[in-house]
Design a protein around this motif. Structure first.
Motif, PDB file in Angstrom:
ATOM      1  N   ASP A 182       0.832  -1.212   0.000  1.00  0.00           N
ATOM      2  CA  ASP A 182       0.000   0.000   0.000  1.00  0.00           C
ATOM      3  C   ASP A 182       0.862   1.256   0.000  1.00  0.00           C
ATOM      4  O   ASP A 182       0.491   2.278  -0.600  1.00  0.00           O
ATOM      5  N   CYS A 211       2.003   1.890  -3.526  1.00  0.00           N
ATOM      6  CA  CYS A 211       0.896   2.402  -4.338  1.00  0.00           C
ATOM      7  C   CYS A 211       0.541   3.841  -3.941  1.00  0.00           C
ATOM      8  O   CYS A 211       0.175   4.652  -4.804  1.00  0.00           O
ATOM      9  N   TRP A 220      -5.236   4.278  -0.798  1.00  0.00           N
ATOM     10  CA  TRP A 220      -4.211   3.425  -0.198  1.00  0.00           C
ATOM     11  C   TRP A 220      -3.977   3.765   1.269  1.00  0.00           C
ATOM     12  O   TRP A 220      -3.682   2.871   2.066  1.00  0.00           O
ATOM     13  N   GLY A 253      -0.490   4.274  -9.640  1.00  0.00           N
ATOM     14  CA  GLY A 253      -1.152   4.175  -8.345  1.00  0.00           C
ATOM     15  C   GLY A 253      -2.623   3.848  -8.434  1.00  0.00           C
ATOM     16  O   GLY A 253      -3.349   4.025  -7.454  1.00  0.00           O
ATOM     17  N   ARG A 260       3.088   6.059  -5.563  1.00  0.00           N
ATOM     18  CA  ARG A 260       2.819   6.166  -6.999  1.00  0.00           C
ATOM     19  C   ARG A 260       1.633   7.089  -7.272  1.00  0.00           C
ATOM     20  O   ARG A 260       1.659   7.885  -8.218  1.00  0.00           O
ATOM     21  N   CYS A 308      -1.391  -2.283  -7.604  1.00  0.00           N
ATOM     22  CA  CYS A 308      -1.650  -1.068  -8.392  1.00  0.00           C
ATOM     23  C   CYS A 308      -0.715  -1.026  -9.588  1.00  0.00           C
ATOM     24  O   CYS A 308       0.302  -1.726  -9.638  1.00  0.00           O
ATOM     25  N   ARG A 330      -5.623   1.127  -8.635  1.00  0.00           N
ATOM     26  CA  ARG A 330      -5.822  -0.265  -8.239  1.00  0.00           C
ATOM     27  C   ARG A 330      -6.066  -1.149  -9.468  1.00  0.00           C
ATOM     28  O   ARG A 330      -6.857  -0.801 -10.351  1.00  0.00           O
TER      29      ARG A 330
END
Length: 266
Positions: free
Chosen positions: A98, A101, A126, A261, A104, A257, A263
């Protein structure tokens, strides 16, 4: 920026035009005298420079806070990744994934949005997922350290988003632009009509300097957009290190992800 330059050029041309056609009507004689070059830097110009300098200091302070908040957020996220090493394997992998992500999403989604003073909901996806993981660790010694690191990250992100908005109200900026216009026009009227090449050059240089200062103020007041901006260097470095560590510990796993970023769909 373009508007500032246009107004400054119009002010300069209006001042020179007023000197050419309005000055003879204000004076009874056709004189060759007028303000000398040294007299151009008068009270009006002094007031304009002081106003611009004061606003520049204010804008620069906002820029500095934005840079500090960006680095503080990256540092807090890095600490979160490191503290997660003390969590059980399942929670550790989820927290670190997480975190990657989140970094990102900040770099790819929120940073471009901040150029217009806006944020993005992508990183919150996240950070919410991280807090859900924390609930399974409430009876673990690492829980308090993780919560503290995440709270620090949240505070720094909030400060970063706050500084993304312009700190100088639009009314003040328009007032400075009007002051610049009036100053340049007034100085243009005071130039002698003949043998005035030196004065015209000086007035042009003064106009360019004042314009440059106002452009810098406008640019610095938006720390995440423009020529002088805060780059996502710190958060990108944390993303790189966290990605490396996650893949080293979980080579068979895939991050939840993509590079922006967002999902992944399952």
């Amino acid at each position: 920026m373009f508007l500032v330059i246009v107004v400054a050029v119009i002010a300069l041309l209006a001042g020179l035009a007023a000197n050419r056609w309005l000055r003879p009507r204000l004076l009874s004689e056709d004189d060759d005298s007028g303000m000398a070059v040294k007299d151009l830097v008068g009270p009006l110009l002094t007031l304009t420079v002081l106003l611009l300098a004061f606003v520049l200091v204010t804008a620069n302070g906002s820029y500095g806070k934005a840079e500090v908040a960006s680095r503080g957020e990256a540092k807090a996220l890095d600490q979160l990744v490191e503290i997660a090493e003390y969590a059980p394997a399942a929670q550790r992998a989820r927290i670190q994934a997480d975190a990657v992500c989140y970094a990102r999403a900040v770099r790819a989604r929120e940073w471009p949005a901040m150029s217009d003073g806006n944020g993005s909901p992508a990183p919150s996806v996240w950070s919410t997922d991280v807090r859900k993981t924390f609930r399974t660790l409430q009876d673990k010694p690492v829980f308090g350290m993780l919560v503290a690191a995440d709270n620090k990250r949240s505070d720094e992100r909030e400060e970063r988003l706050t500084q993304a908005s312009a700190s100088i109200p639009s009314a003040i900026f328009w007032f400075l632009l009007a002051t610049l216009f009036i100053t340049v026009v007034a100085l243009g009227v005071c130039l002698p009509r003949k043998n005035n090449r030196g004065q015209i050059i000086t007035l042009t240089v003064i106009t360019a300097l004042l314009t440059m200062m106002l452009v810098i103020i406008r640019d610095v007041d938006r720390p995440f957009g423009g020529i002088i901006d805060v780059a996502p260097t710190a958060i990108s470095e944390v993303e790189r290190q966290a990605t490396r560590d996650f893949l080293a510990h979980h080579p068979a796993s895939e991050l939840p992800c993509d590079l922006n970023g967002i999902r992944r769909t399952t």
